[in-house]
Write a protein that holds these residues in place. Structure first.
Motif, mmCIF file in Angstrom:
data_model
loop_
_atom_site.group_PDB
_atom_site.id
_atom_site.type_symbol
_atom_site.label_atom_id
_atom_site.label_comp_id
_atom_site.label_asym_id
_atom_site.label_seq_id
_atom_site.Cartn_x
_atom_site.Cartn_y
_atom_site.Cartn_z
ATOM 1 N N GLU A 70 -7.910 -33.373 7.599
ATOM 2 C CA GLU A 70 -6.536 -32.891 7.466
ATOM 3 C C GLU A 70 -5.776 -33.013 8.771
ATOM 4 O OE1 GLU A 70 -5.525 -28.957 5.799
ATOM 5 O OE2 GLU A 70 -6.961 -29.504 4.218
ATOM 6 N N ALA A 71 -6.455 -32.673 9.881
ATOM 7 C CA ALA A 71 -5.807 -32.738 11.200
ATOM 8 C C ALA A 71 -5.463 -34.180 11.553
ATOM 9 C CB ALA A 71 -6.725 -32.123 12.252
ATOM 10 N N GLU A 72 -6.378 -35.107 11.270
ATOM 11 C CA GLU A 72 -6.120 -36.524 11.552
ATOM 12 C C GLU A 72 -4.924 -37.023 10.740
ATOM 13 O OE1 GLU A 72 -10.455 -38.514 12.598
ATOM 14 O OE2 GLU A 72 -10.133 -37.761 10.567
ATOM 15 N N ILE A 73 -4.859 -36.597 9.483
ATOM 16 C CA ILE A 73 -3.772 -37.025 8.601
ATOM 17 C C ILE A 73 -2.430 -36.488 9.099
ATOM 18 C CG2 ILE A 73 -2.827 -36.756 6.267
ATOM 19 C CD1 ILE A 73 -5.767 -36.885 5.278
ATOM 20 N N ALA A 74 -2.419 -35.206 9.476
ATOM 21 C CA ALA A 74 -1.177 -34.600 9.965
ATOM 22 C C ALA A 74 -0.702 -35.332 11.225
ATOM 23 C CB ALA A 74 -1.391 -33.120 10.245
ATOM 24 N N ALA A 75 -1.646 -35.653 12.114
ATOM 25 C CA ALA A 75 -1.294 -36.336 13.361
ATOM 26 C C ALA A 75 -0.757 -37.735 13.075
ATOM 27 C CB ALA A 75 -2.513 -36.401 14.275
ATOM 28 N N LEU A 76 -1.395 -38.425 12.117
ATOM 29 C CA LEU A 76 -0.951 -39.772 11.737
ATOM 30 C C LEU A 76 0.470 -39.757 11.181
ATOM 31 C CD1 LEU A 76 -3.835 -41.542 9.848
ATOM 32 C CD2 LEU A 76 -2.222 -42.611 11.416
ATOM 33 N N ALA A 77 0.712 -38.811 10.258
ATOM 34 C CA ALA A 77 2.022 -38.724 9.605
ATOM 35 C C ALA A 77 3.112 -38.536 10.657
ATOM 36 C CB ALA A 77 2.031 -37.586 8.593
ATOM 37 N N LYS A 78 2.813 -37.714 11.654
ATOM 38 C CA LYS A 78 3.799 -37.394 12.697
ATOM 39 C C LYS A 78 4.250 -38.604 13.507
ATOM 40 C CE LYS A 78 2.832 -32.683 13.925
ATOM 41 N NZ LYS A 78 1.799 -32.149 14.788
ATOM 42 N N GLU A 79 3.451 -39.685 13.453
ATOM 43 C CA GLU A 79 3.842 -40.891 14.193
ATOM 44 C C GLU A 79 5.063 -41.562 13.559
ATOM 45 O OE1 GLU A 79 0.638 -43.711 14.457
ATOM 46 O OE2 GLU A 79 -0.798 -42.178 15.073
ATOM 47 N N TYR A 80 5.398 -41.158 12.316
ATOM 48 C CA TYR A 80 6.484 -41.835 11.584
ATOM 49 C C TYR A 80 7.687 -40.925 11.435
ATOM 50 C CZ TYR A 80 2.803 -45.100 10.438
ATOM 51 O OH TYR A 80 1.782 -46.012 10.526
ATOM 52 N N GLU A 81 8.868 -41.570 11.360
ATOM 53 C CA GLU A 81 10.114 -40.850 11.088
ATOM 54 C C GLU A 81 10.550 -41.205 9.678
ATOM 55 O OE1 GLU A 81 13.290 -40.018 13.677
ATOM 56 O OE2 GLU A 81 11.672 -38.546 13.927
ATOM 57 N N VAL A 82 10.959 -40.226 8.908
ATOM 58 C CA VAL A 82 11.495 -40.539 7.583
ATOM 59 C C VAL A 82 12.895 -39.953 7.446
ATOM 60 C CG1 VAL A 82 9.253 -40.718 6.428
ATOM 61 C CG2 VAL A 82 10.417 -38.507 6.542
ATOM 62 N N THR A 83 13.662 -40.567 6.541
ATOM 63 C CA THR A 83 15.003 -40.052 6.260
ATOM 64 C C THR A 83 14.872 -39.026 5.154
ATOM 65 O OG1 THR A 83 15.833 -42.250 6.746
ATOM 66 C CG2 THR A 83 17.365 -40.738 5.670
ATOM 67 N N ASP A 84 15.461 -37.861 5.365
ATOM 68 C CA ASP A 84 15.402 -36.800 4.354
ATOM 69 C C ASP A 84 16.830 -36.307 4.123
ATOM 70 O OD1 ASP A 84 14.454 -34.958 2.584
ATOM 71 O OD2 ASP A 84 13.067 -33.994 3.972
ATOM 72 N N GLY A 85 16.977 -35.410 3.187
ATOM 73 C CA GLY A 85 18.294 -34.837 2.975
ATOM 74 C C GLY A 85 18.790 -35.029 1.567
#
Ligand code: HEC
Length: 255
Positions: A80-95
């Motif tokens: 889970e920690a590895e996945i969270a860290a990986l996801a954080k490397e990316y920026e997504v558009t939200d809203g």
């Protein structure tokens, strides 16, 4: 005796039926050795993780995998920690937010593997008119599955056969239908430096990323195979029990 024979025969027929069904999908491309194919197949976690590394560092520059979310990487053995860290490397558009505006935020485990291009036209424009398809289900959607992907990635020829002219911006590939593909050879030796120290040959890259794409297409393959195994076991035990019962019931009956 006949009941037992019949049962054993039907169990065997069931098994052969499954073998025949997967053989029917056999492509004209050469078949490679995979850990995950066959009745008892399971994915090799190290191959899956190397394959993801190849996708992330090479293929993701052009191809989305919209069906896959970061959290699905638990299936290839990431924590889970590895996945969270990986996801954080990316920026997504939200809203939109309360002011009606879209905003950027770091990706979360629930976010998908997005296309690097804002839309199809931009993707085509960047690739000489060819569209890099989403790879989530590509191993399912192409005849030959992972064998085709492996063949495609290792099937580029710098010089096409005599008499064949390759169009401007296209590349000769032995296994792509029509042989002219808009994707330049994405892999070569040492394209990726494997975290686990595996020698990074072209073939190794192609093998690993094909395994990863096969997993993405069938994340439930292992559960299915282990259920299949349990069903077979159950049938064999049942056949044995029925045979024993039959012998007992008929023991004292003279023909
Ligand atoms: C620079 C962009 C780019 C990169 C990087 C890239 N591709 Fe492609 N890929 C394309 C384009 C463009 C097409 C469409 C080609 C066509 O239709 O002629 C394509 C098509 C494909 C296809 C579909 C072939 C078919 O049968 O239709 C597969 C599979 C594929 N790529 C896999 C990969 C893999 C795996 C990687 C990483 C190792 C990768 N690609 C890296 C641009 C790229």
């Amino acid at each position: 005796m006949r009941t037992a024979k019949l049962l054993i025969a039907s169990v065997l027929a069931f098994g052969l039926g499954i073998a025949a069904a997967s053989a029917a999908e056999t492509p004209k491309v050469p078949t490679q050795k995979w850990a995950h194919t066959g009745f008892f197949g399971t994915f090799d976690r190290a191959e899956l993780q190397r394959g993801y590394q190849v996708y992330k560092e090479v293929c993701a520059a052009c191809h989305a995998m919209h069906q896959i979310r970061f959290r699905n990487l638990a299936g290839i053995g990431l924590s889970e920690a590895e996945i969270a860290a990986l996801a954080k490397e990316y920026e997504v558009t939200d809203g939109p937010n309360d002011e009606g505006e879209m905003f950027q935020r770091p990706a979360r485990p629930a976010d998908r593997f997005k296309s690097p291009f804002p839309n199809q036209q931009a993707a085509r424009a960047a690739n000489g008119g060819a569209y890099p398809p989403d790879l989530s289900l590509i191993a399912k959607n192409r005849v030959g599955g992972e064998n085709y992907i492996y063949a495609l990635l290792t099937g580029y020829k710098e010089t096409p056969p005599a008499g064949v002219t390759v169009m401007e911006g296209m590349h000769y590939n032995e296994w792509f239908p029509g042989h002219q593909i808009g994707m330049a050879p994405p892999l070569s030796a040492d394209r990726v430096t494997y975290a686990d120290g595996t020698k990074a040959t072209l073939e190794q890259h192609a093998h690993d990323v094909s395994v990863f794409l096969a997993w993405a297409s069938s994340p439930h393959l292992e559960a299915r195979n282990s259920l299949g195994l349990k069903v077979m076991l159950f049938l064999f035990i049942l056949a044995g029990l029925l045979y024993a019962t039959k012998r007992k019931v008929w023991r004292n009956i003279k023909h």
